[in-house]
Write a protein that holds these residues in place. Structure first.
Motif, PDB file in Angstrom:
ATOM      1  N   GLY A  26       5.855  20.856  41.378  1.00  0.00           N
ATOM      2  CA  GLY A  26       6.237  20.960  42.177  1.00  0.00           C
ATOM      3  C   GLY A  26       7.535  19.721  42.692  1.00  0.00           C
ATOM      4  N   ARG A  27       7.948  19.504  43.542  1.00  0.00           N
ATOM      5  CA  ARG A  27       8.833  18.025  43.373  1.00  0.00           C
ATOM      6  C   ARG A  27       8.365  16.780  44.267  1.00  0.00           C
ATOM      7  NH1 ARG A  27      11.424  17.760  48.934  1.00  0.00           N
ATOM      8  NH2 ARG A  27      10.843  18.993  50.866  1.00  0.00           N
ATOM      9  N   LEU A  28       6.727  16.671  45.130  1.00  0.00           N
ATOM     10  CA  LEU A  28       6.418  16.202  46.136  1.00  0.00           C
ATOM     11  C   LEU A  28       5.255  15.118  44.807  1.00  0.00           C
ATOM     12  CD1 LEU A  28       6.154  18.555  48.963  1.00  0.00           C
ATOM     13  CD2 LEU A  28       7.496  16.480  48.485  1.00  0.00           C
TER      14      LEU A  28
ATOM     15  N   SER B 110       4.164   5.352  42.535  1.00  0.00           N
ATOM     16  CA  SER B 110       3.312   6.661  42.120  1.00  0.00           C
ATOM     17  C   SER B 110       4.083   6.747  41.136  1.00  0.00           C
ATOM     18  CB  SER B 110       3.107   7.300  43.742  1.00  0.00           C
ATOM     19  OG  SER B 110       2.315   8.538  43.327  1.00  0.00           O
ATOM     20  N   HIS B 111       4.124   8.075  40.637  1.00  0.00           N
ATOM     21  CA  HIS B 111       4.876   8.412  38.997  1.00  0.00           C
ATOM     22  C   HIS B 111       5.745   9.556  39.693  1.00  0.00           C
ATOM     23  CE1 HIS B 111       2.470  12.250  39.751  1.00  0.00           C
ATOM     24  NE2 HIS B 111       1.426  11.462  40.113  1.00  0.00           N
ATOM     25  N   THR B 112       5.963   9.747  38.750  1.00  0.00           N
ATOM     26  CA  THR B 112       7.519  10.452  38.088  1.00  0.00           C
ATOM     27  C   THR B 112       7.837  11.812  37.351  1.00  0.00           C
ATOM     28  OG1 THR B 112       8.899   9.276  37.225  1.00  0.00           O
ATOM     29  CG2 THR B 112       9.643   9.843  40.096  1.00  0.00           C
ATOM     30  N   ASP B 113       6.775  11.386  36.671  1.00  0.00           N
ATOM     31  CA  ASP B 113       5.882  12.669  35.758  1.00  0.00           C
ATOM     32  C   ASP B 113       5.466  13.853  36.595  1.00  0.00           C
ATOM     33  OD1 ASP B 113       3.096  12.567  34.177  1.00  0.00           O
ATOM     34  OD2 ASP B 113       3.795  10.820  35.222  1.00  0.00           O
ATOM     35  N   THR B 114       5.484  15.167  35.187  1.00  0.00           N
ATOM     36  CA  THR B 114       5.045  16.019  36.557  1.00  0.00           C
ATOM     37  C   THR B 114       3.761  16.980  35.778  1.00  0.00           C
ATOM     38  OG1 THR B 114       6.403  17.927  35.370  1.00  0.00           O
ATOM     39  CG2 THR B 114       7.020  16.486  37.897  1.00  0.00           C
ATOM     40  N   VAL B 115       3.393  17.515  35.633  1.00  0.00           N
ATOM     41  CA  VAL B 115       2.574  18.987  34.760  1.00  0.00           C
ATOM     42  C   VAL B 115       3.923  19.881  34.988  1.00  0.00           C
ATOM     43  CG1 VAL B 115       0.275  18.542  35.872  1.00  0.00           C
ATOM     44  CG2 VAL B 115       2.479  20.422  36.482  1.00  0.00           C
ATOM     45  N   PRO B 116       3.370  20.891  33.572  1.00  0.00           N
ATOM     46  CA  PRO B 116       4.823  21.919  33.292  1.00  0.00           C
ATOM     47  C   PRO B 116       4.947  22.868  34.286  1.00  0.00           C
ATOM     48  CG  PRO B 116       3.126  21.840  31.380  1.00  0.00           C
ATOM     49  CD  PRO B 116       2.534  20.746  32.326  1.00  0.00           C
ATOM     50  N   ALA B 117       5.844  22.649  34.858  1.00  0.00           N
ATOM     51  CA  ALA B 117       6.765  23.152  36.127  1.00  0.00           C
ATOM     52  C   ALA B 117       5.901  23.254  36.971  1.00  0.00           C
ATOM     53  CB  ALA B 117       6.364  25.273  35.715  1.00  0.00           C
TER      54      ALA B 117
ATOM     55  N   SER C   5      -0.321  23.116  45.187  1.00  0.00           N
ATOM     56  CA  SER C   5      -0.244  21.541  44.187  1.00  0.00           C
ATOM     57  C   SER C   5       0.143  22.310  42.878  1.00  0.00           C
ATOM     58  CB  SER C   5      -0.810  20.334  44.623  1.00  0.00           C
ATOM     59  OG  SER C   5       0.120  18.664  44.056  1.00  0.00           O
ATOM     60  N   HIS C   6       0.802  21.170  42.395  1.00  0.00           N
ATOM     61  CA  HIS C   6       1.281  21.979  40.498  1.00  0.00           C
ATOM     62  C   HIS C   6       2.037  22.857  40.189  1.00  0.00           C
ATOM     63  CE1 HIS C   6      -2.119  18.569  38.463  1.00  0.00           C
ATOM     64  NE2 HIS C   6      -1.217  17.725  39.155  1.00  0.00           N
ATOM     65  N   SER C   7       2.009  23.219  41.351  1.00  0.00           N
ATOM     66  CA  SER C   7       2.961  24.847  41.844  1.00  0.00           C
ATOM     67  C   SER C   7       4.780  24.712  41.871  1.00  0.00           C
ATOM     68  CB  SER C   7       2.540  25.370  42.887  1.00  0.00           C
ATOM     69  OG  SER C   7       3.169  26.392  42.886  1.00  0.00           O
ATOM     70  N   PRO C   8       5.528  25.358  41.927  1.00  0.00           N
ATOM     71  CA  PRO C   8       6.802  24.909  42.232  1.00  0.00           C
ATOM     72  C   PRO C   8       7.121  25.522  44.272  1.00  0.00           C
ATOM     73  CG  PRO C   8       6.491  26.748  40.380  1.00  0.00           C
ATOM     74  CD  PRO C   8       5.672  26.285  40.437  1.00  0.00           C
ATOM     75  N   TYR C   9       6.235  25.367  44.447  1.00  0.00           N
ATOM     76  CA  TYR C   9       5.600  25.971  45.922  1.00  0.00           C
ATOM     77  C   TYR C   9       5.117  24.835  46.663  1.00  0.00           C
ATOM     78  CZ  TYR C   9       6.809  30.788  44.285  1.00  0.00           C
ATOM     79  OH  TYR C   9       6.638  32.193  43.631  1.00  0.00           O
ATOM     80  N   GLU C  10       5.071  23.636  45.561  1.00  0.00           N
ATOM     81  CA  GLU C  10       4.704  22.905  46.407  1.00  0.00           C
ATOM     82  C   GLU C  10       5.331  22.392  47.449  1.00  0.00           C
ATOM     83  OE1 GLU C  10       2.765  19.193  43.676  1.00  0.00           O
ATOM     84  OE2 GLU C  10       5.316  18.529  44.558  1.00  0.00           O
ATOM     85  N   HIS C  11       5.267  22.299  48.864  1.00  0.00           N
ATOM     86  CA  HIS C  11       5.771  21.077  50.095  1.00  0.00           C
ATOM     87  C   HIS C  11       4.820  20.939  51.154  1.00  0.00           C
ATOM     88  CE1 HIS C  11       7.929  23.195  54.063  1.00  0.00           C
ATOM     89  NE2 HIS C  11       8.625  23.078  53.502  1.00  0.00           N
TER      90      HIS C  11
ATOM     91  N   MET D 114       9.679  21.956  39.124  1.00  0.00           N
ATOM     92  CA  MET D 114      10.140  20.281  38.620  1.00  0.00           C
ATOM     93  C   MET D 114       9.514  20.272  36.850  1.00  0.00           C
ATOM     94  SD  MET D 114      12.289  19.029  40.181  1.00  0.00           S
ATOM     95  CE  MET D 114      11.896  20.239  41.821  1.00  0.00           C
ATOM     96  N   ASP D 115       9.985  19.492  35.599  1.00  0.00           N
ATOM     97  CA  ASP D 115       9.176  19.877  34.585  1.00  0.00           C
ATOM     98  C   ASP D 115       9.787  18.708  33.937  1.00  0.00           C
ATOM     99  OD1 ASP D 115       7.861  21.619  32.608  1.00  0.00           O
ATOM    100  OD2 ASP D 115       9.729  22.952  33.544  1.00  0.00           O
TER     101      ASP D 115
END
Length: 352
Positions: free
Chosen positions: A61-63, A52-59, A322-328, A1-2
């Motif tokens: 995770g979805r959660l 909460s918030h919907t912005d992300t770090v670069p690349a 966390s802060h990763s595409p592999y966030e789950h 998520m970017d």
């Protein structure tokens, strides 16, 4: 998520969120900063804020952040569709730029900080944030829910060793005042020193610079940034003093001096006891007893807590990623967290 704050993707997501609110018969509003709010058409004068918030770090995770916003939307939608009186006493939010991922960012928490200076805050009775843990502790302990005690304090220190720049090929070792060597030696023992202070403390050296940074020049200066996190202010102070003491001793052996400057101090945050108790009772009453822990990551709730009663609920993060595409987090646990949020909103309404 970017969805770095201010990017086209971030703005598109905020428009999508506002449209989703409107499609469900809710009223959406985006303030001058970029916070997206939602409430029912018959909203009460005073209300609980959830989100909460919907912005992300670069690349990212979805959660992280987005989970708490979507759960808040589902809670408000459910209450509104069923005509529950708690619906009108609820407002949801997606804060602007929690992450502070832009190069020019002042450190994040932009939207929540702006709300604290907005007259709108006078209409808010409290704040609840649902979030993934972003660490491994809940999963390791077998916990499915945690009521968060607070947020750890975070100190950043700039430590600089000053020696003498000289030619690396012509200067014998015994005549060097090598600031790089002094700082490398100090950094090598820093982790052991940090671990010796308290098991509540974590720290990091993530920035290390040699000056002038050439292969054939003895560094005349070297600096690092030390970050410390703990739920105890005295531990933060004691650890910094210990690291500095050892760094000065090592630097003296290398013929160098040490300069120190605190870059930033974020104090320990303790969440509201009544709000935490309410969340704990909700978990117990539904057969889902919750653990408790401090968050070692920063959140908008930490900013808001200085102004209104605030609490957080965590669900586990698989392998602590966390802060990763592999966030789950398993869907069952995400749903369970949202259900607890729903029941907490109702309990807050009934007790207010």
């Amino acid at each position: 998520m970017d969805r770095v704050a201010g990017s086209a993707e971030d703005r598109r997501a905020r428009r999508w969120l506002a449209e989703r609110m409107q499609a469900r018969g809710l009223v959406s509003r985006t303030d001058d900063v970029g916070n997206v709010f939602g409430h029912t058409p018959n909203v009460a004068d005073r209300r609980l804020l959830v989100g909460s918030h919907t912005d992300t770090v670069p690349a990212g995770g979805r959660l992280d952040g987005a989970y708490g916003v979507i759960a808040a939307l589902e809670v408000l939608t459910t209450l509104h569709e069923h005509g529950h009186p708690a619906a009108d006493a609820l407002e949801i939010v997606s804060f602007w730029d929690e992450e502070g991922a832009q190069p020019e960012s002042s450190g994040g928490m932009v939207g929540s900080t702006a709300l604290c200076a907005d007259p709108h805050l006078a209409e808010i009775t409290g704040f609840v944030e649902l979030h993934i843990e972003q660490g491994p502790r809940m999963e390791l302990a077998g916990q499915e829910l945690c009521v968060v005690d607070g947020i750890v304090g975070v100190d950043r220190h700039l430590i600089r060793a000053v020696g003498e720049t000289n030619h690396a090929g012509t200067t014998p070792f015994v005549l060097r005042r090598d600031a790089g060597r002094a700082m490398v030696r100090a950094a090598a023992v820093a982790h052991d020193l940090m671990r010796s202070v308290s098991d509540t403390l974590v720290g990091n050296i993530g920035s290390f610079t040699l000056d002038p940074g050439a292969p054939n020049v003895i560094p005349g200066a070297a600096q690092l940034v030390l970050e410390l996190r703990s739920p105890r202010e005295d531990v933060l102070t004691r650890c910094a003093e210990l690291v500095l003491e050892h760094t000065r001793a090592i630097a003296a052996e290398e013929g160098c001096t040490v300069e120190h400057r605190m870059l930033s101090h974020k104090p320990v945050v303790a969440f509201n006891e009544s709000m935490r108790t309410l969340l704990e009772k909700v978990c117990r009453s539904t057969g889902r007893p919750a653990g408790s822990l401090y968050s070692y990551a920063g959140h908008d709730a930490g900013v808001i807590s200085a102004h209104v009663p605030t609490a957080m609920v965590f669900v586990p993060s698989t392998r602590g990623v966390s802060h990763s595409p592999y966030e789950h987090t398993p869907d069952r646990l995400l749903t369970q967290g949202a259900q607890v949020l729903l029941e907490a909103v109702i309990a807050h309404h009934d007790s207010y």
